[in-house]
Design a protein around this motif. Sequence first.
Motif, PDB file in Angstrom:
ATOM      1  N   GLU A   1       3.731   6.322  -8.396  1.00  0.00           N
ATOM      2  CA  GLU A   1       4.030   5.020  -7.823  1.00  0.00           C
ATOM      3  C   GLU A   1       2.738   4.332  -7.394  1.00  0.00           C
ATOM      4  O   GLU A   1       1.842   4.966  -6.829  1.00  0.00           O
TER       5      GLU A   1
ATOM      6  N   PHE B   1       0.884   1.752  -5.024  1.00  0.00           N
ATOM      7  CA  PHE B   1       1.072   1.079  -3.748  1.00  0.00           C
ATOM      8  C   PHE B   1       0.180  -0.149  -3.664  1.00  0.00           C
ATOM      9  O   PHE B   1      -0.831  -0.267  -4.357  1.00  0.00           O
ATOM     10  N   SER B   2       0.566  -1.070  -2.807  1.00  0.00           N
ATOM     11  CA  SER B   2      -0.176  -2.317  -2.643  1.00  0.00           C
ATOM     12  C   SER B   2      -1.606  -2.046  -2.188  1.00  0.00           C
ATOM     13  O   SER B   2      -1.859  -1.180  -1.347  1.00  0.00           O
TER      14      SER B   2
ATOM     15  N   LEU C   1      -2.231  -2.094   1.494  1.00  0.00           N
ATOM     16  CA  LEU C   1      -1.763  -1.002   2.349  1.00  0.00           C
ATOM     17  C   LEU C   1      -2.872   0.039   2.476  1.00  0.00           C
ATOM     18  O   LEU C   1      -3.120   0.837   1.569  1.00  0.00           O
TER      19      LEU C   1
ATOM     20  N   ASN D   1       1.092   2.766   7.012  1.00  0.00           N
ATOM     21  CA  ASN D   1      -0.274   3.240   6.773  1.00  0.00           C
ATOM     22  C   ASN D   1      -0.365   4.744   7.002  1.00  0.00           C
ATOM     23  O   ASN D   1      -0.990   5.476   6.219  1.00  0.00           O
TER      24      ASN D   1
ATOM     25  N   LEU E   1       1.394   6.825   4.225  1.00  0.00           N
ATOM     26  CA  LEU E   1       0.578   6.916   3.013  1.00  0.00           C
ATOM     27  C   LEU E   1      -0.524   7.960   3.191  1.00  0.00           C
ATOM     28  O   LEU E   1      -0.807   8.746   2.277  1.00  0.00           O
TER      29      LEU E   1
ATOM     30  N   GLN F   1       2.595  11.782  -4.915  1.00  0.00           N
ATOM     31  CA  GLN F   1       2.267  10.552  -5.637  1.00  0.00           C
ATOM     32  C   GLN F   1       3.363   9.499  -5.426  1.00  0.00           C
ATOM     33  O   GLN F   1       4.061   9.106  -6.361  1.00  0.00           O
ATOM     34  N   SER F   2       3.529   9.060  -4.221  1.00  0.00           N
ATOM     35  CA  SER F   2       4.541   8.055  -3.896  1.00  0.00           C
ATOM     36  C   SER F   2       3.961   7.031  -2.946  1.00  0.00           C
ATOM     37  O   SER F   2       3.043   7.322  -2.177  1.00  0.00           O
ATOM     38  N   THR F   3       4.537   5.827  -3.003  1.00  0.00           N
ATOM     39  CA  THR F   3       4.230   4.853  -1.976  1.00  0.00           C
ATOM     40  C   THR F   3       5.268   4.994  -0.863  1.00  0.00           C
ATOM     41  O   THR F   3       6.070   5.926  -0.874  1.00  0.00           O
ATOM     42  N   VAL F   4       5.280   4.078   0.083  1.00  0.00           N
ATOM     43  CA  VAL F   4       6.094   4.244   1.287  1.00  0.00           C
ATOM     44  C   VAL F   4       7.464   3.598   1.099  1.00  0.00           C
ATOM     45  O   VAL F   4       7.567   2.442   0.681  1.00  0.00           O
ATOM     46  N   HIS F   5       8.519   4.348   1.422  1.00  0.00           N
ATOM     47  CA  HIS F   5       9.890   3.863   1.325  1.00  0.00           C
ATOM     48  C   HIS F   5      10.604   4.150   2.649  1.00  0.00           C
ATOM     49  O   HIS F   5      11.175   5.227   2.851  1.00  0.00           O
TER      50      HIS F   5
ATOM     51  N   ARG G   1      10.925   6.298  -4.747  1.00  0.00           N
ATOM     52  CA  ARG G   1      11.727   5.101  -4.999  1.00  0.00           C
ATOM     53  C   ARG G   1      13.163   5.456  -5.380  1.00  0.00           C
ATOM     54  O   ARG G   1      14.119   4.779  -4.960  1.00  0.00           O
TER      55      ARG G   1
END
Length: 299
Positions: A69, A71-72, A75, A115, A118, A127-131, A150
Amino acid sequence: MKPYTIQWTVSEADSGILLRDFLKRNDISKKALTDIKFKGGLILVNGEEKTVRTVLNTNDIVKVQFPSEIFSEDLVVEYIPFDIVYEDDFVLVINKPFGIPSIPSREHPKGTIANGLLYYFFQIGLQSTVHIVTRLDKDTSGLMLIAKNRFVHHLFSKNGLEHIQRKYLAFVHGQLEDSSGIIDAPIGRKDDSLIEREVRQDGQKAVTHFEVISFNEKYSFLRLQLETGRTHQIRVHLSFIGHSLVGDDLYGGSVETLKRQSLHSYAIQFYHPFHQKNYLFEIGLPSDLAEWKSIHMPE
């Protein structure tokens, strides 16, 4: 960094179906399949990469490896302290301190739970962004539910966030007329504010249950449960009935004895989409609210 994977064991009832149909039954959408195929994911059956036309047999192990994923860039990876109450391969339940926003905003671009999550994911190689499934206001403390991927977040959203039960403890000004009740009043954004909400006829449906635990001549100690999850819902509803949260000056509460809103998410219950059972977690009042209670509402 290890890719995020989820696996299922094929039951006797699913024996003989195509892998494509099995994945659909388990909520892997066409879009998700496309992402897996073209963005670095894998679909394995018994450890071997297979096409979606593969016929499955009882006890086959189906493993989906999701693409990394992205992430921005806004972030920032940043260490933020929070306690982990529960963790498995799919979810986190954390205890958020007050004074920390859940997600970045124009006013708080850094220093948020997002923050910190992450940073934690980097530490464990995820390997993930924040959910974030259940957010809390900056000055609300307590339990938050986090999805680790996600797809996991999608399952919570699909099942309906109203099926996640959240309970709060709060101190309010004054004595309520009823020992328990329901506040059913729609909430919308105030016309002249980007932040403040209010009860208004054209707002979204909002329902809050309350129960008085104890009271004295100045304050009441409440247990609250959300039926819906509107922004600032509890704060707006309590202000609407004339009993603002202690420390919540945005909605009429006094900050004379407490410099933050006296709201604490003490319990969360949810149906785990993979373990297929209900989980309940509870924590007590944080030290600042416990101290306030001992001074202003002693037993």
